[in-house]
Design a protein around this motif. Sequence first.
Motif, PDB file in Angstrom:
ATOM      1  N   TYR A 159       0.827  -1.196   0.000  1.00  0.00           N
ATOM      2  CA  TYR A 159       0.000   0.000   0.000  1.00  0.00           C
ATOM      3  C   TYR A 159       0.865   1.251   0.000  1.00  0.00           C
ATOM      4  N   GLY A 160       0.318   2.300  -0.580  1.00  0.00           N
ATOM      5  CA  GLY A 160       0.906   3.614  -0.395  1.00  0.00           C
ATOM      6  C   GLY A 160       0.539   4.097   1.001  1.00  0.00           C
ATOM      7  N   MET A 161       1.252   5.069   1.511  1.00  0.00           N
ATOM      8  CA  MET A 161       1.015   5.552   2.870  1.00  0.00           C
ATOM      9  C   MET A 161      -0.419   6.063   3.051  1.00  0.00           C
ATOM     10  N   SER A 162      -0.942   6.833   2.093  1.00  0.00           N
ATOM     11  CA  SER A 162      -2.291   7.380   2.247  1.00  0.00           C
ATOM     12  C   SER A 162      -3.359   6.285   2.145  1.00  0.00           C
ATOM     13  N   GLN A 163      -3.138   5.297   1.296  1.00  0.00           N
ATOM     14  CA  GLN A 163      -4.096   4.196   1.181  1.00  0.00           C
ATOM     15  C   GLN A 163      -4.118   3.372   2.466  1.00  0.00           C
ATOM     16  N   ALA A 164      -2.959   3.078   3.037  1.00  0.00           N
ATOM     17  CA  ALA A 164      -2.895   2.328   4.291  1.00  0.00           C
ATOM     18  C   ALA A 164      -3.569   3.105   5.414  1.00  0.00           C
ATOM     19  N   ALA A 165      -3.336   4.412   5.472  1.00  0.00           N
ATOM     20  CA  ALA A 165      -3.960   5.238   6.505  1.00  0.00           C
ATOM     21  C   ALA A 165      -5.483   5.198   6.381  1.00  0.00           C
ATOM     22  N   ARG A 166      -5.979   5.303   5.162  1.00  0.00           N
ATOM     23  CA  ARG A 166      -7.421   5.257   4.929  1.00  0.00           C
ATOM     24  C   ARG A 166      -8.008   3.915   5.379  1.00  0.00           C
ATOM     25  N   LEU A 167      -7.345   2.825   5.035  1.00  0.00           N
ATOM     26  CA  LEU A 167      -7.830   1.496   5.421  1.00  0.00           C
ATOM     27  C   LEU A 167      -7.824   1.296   6.938  1.00  0.00           C
ATOM     28  N   LEU A 168      -6.868   1.926   7.615  1.00  0.00           N
ATOM     29  CA  LEU A 168      -6.748   1.801   9.070  1.00  0.00           C
ATOM     30  C   LEU A 168      -7.546   2.856   9.830  1.00  0.00           C
ATOM     31  N   GLY A 169      -8.124   3.803   9.109  1.00  0.00           N
ATOM     32  CA  GLY A 169      -8.895   4.857   9.756  1.00  0.00           C
ATOM     33  C   GLY A 169      -8.016   5.866  10.477  1.00  0.00           C
ATOM     34  N   ARG A 229      -5.027   9.259  10.159  1.00  0.00           N
ATOM     35  CA  ARG A 229      -4.540  10.347   9.322  1.00  0.00           C
ATOM     36  C   ARG A 229      -3.214   9.916   8.703  1.00  0.00           C
ATOM     37  N   THR A 230      -2.990  10.319   7.461  1.00  0.00           N
ATOM     38  CA  THR A 230      -1.773   9.929   6.756  1.00  0.00           C
ATOM     39  C   THR A 230      -0.521  10.414   7.471  1.00  0.00           C
ATOM     40  N   ASP A 231      -0.519  11.666   7.934  1.00  0.00           N
ATOM     41  CA  ASP A 231       0.677  12.179   8.603  1.00  0.00           C
ATOM     42  C   ASP A 231       0.966  11.440   9.903  1.00  0.00           C
ATOM     43  N   GLY A 232      -0.067  11.032  10.614  1.00  0.00           N
ATOM     44  CA  GLY A 232       0.122  10.262  11.848  1.00  0.00           C
ATOM     45  C   GLY A 232       0.709   8.887  11.567  1.00  0.00           C
ATOM     46  N   LEU A 233       0.163   8.213  10.556  1.00  0.00           N
ATOM     47  CA  LEU A 233       0.687   6.897  10.189  1.00  0.00           C
ATOM     48  C   LEU A 233       2.135   7.004   9.734  1.00  0.00           C
ATOM     49  N   ARG A 234       2.437   8.030   8.939  1.00  0.00           N
ATOM     50  CA  ARG A 234       3.801   8.221   8.441  1.00  0.00           C
ATOM     51  C   ARG A 234       4.783   8.412   9.620  1.00  0.00           C
TER      52      ARG A 234
END
Length: 64
Positions: A14-24, A26-31
């Motif tokens: 997954y790309g970072m934003s796609q993984a963040a979306r699937l996990l519910g 924010r992209t910056d938090g996941l990164r």
Amino acid sequence: MEETSAELLNRPVYGMSQAARLLGLRTDGLRRWIDGYERRGKAYAPVIRERSTGVDTVTWGEFV
């Protein structure tokens, strides 16, 4: 040719934003959790990866 378990865990899925979306999340938090970050001159180590790589893809092992 069969893949080993280690190879499957390291497969980018997954790309970072796609993984963040699937996990519910924010992209910056996941990164920050996956790859660490720097704020006001202080570096914060990643929680998921052993070291920061700057890679914007998430492996299967990191996702699970």
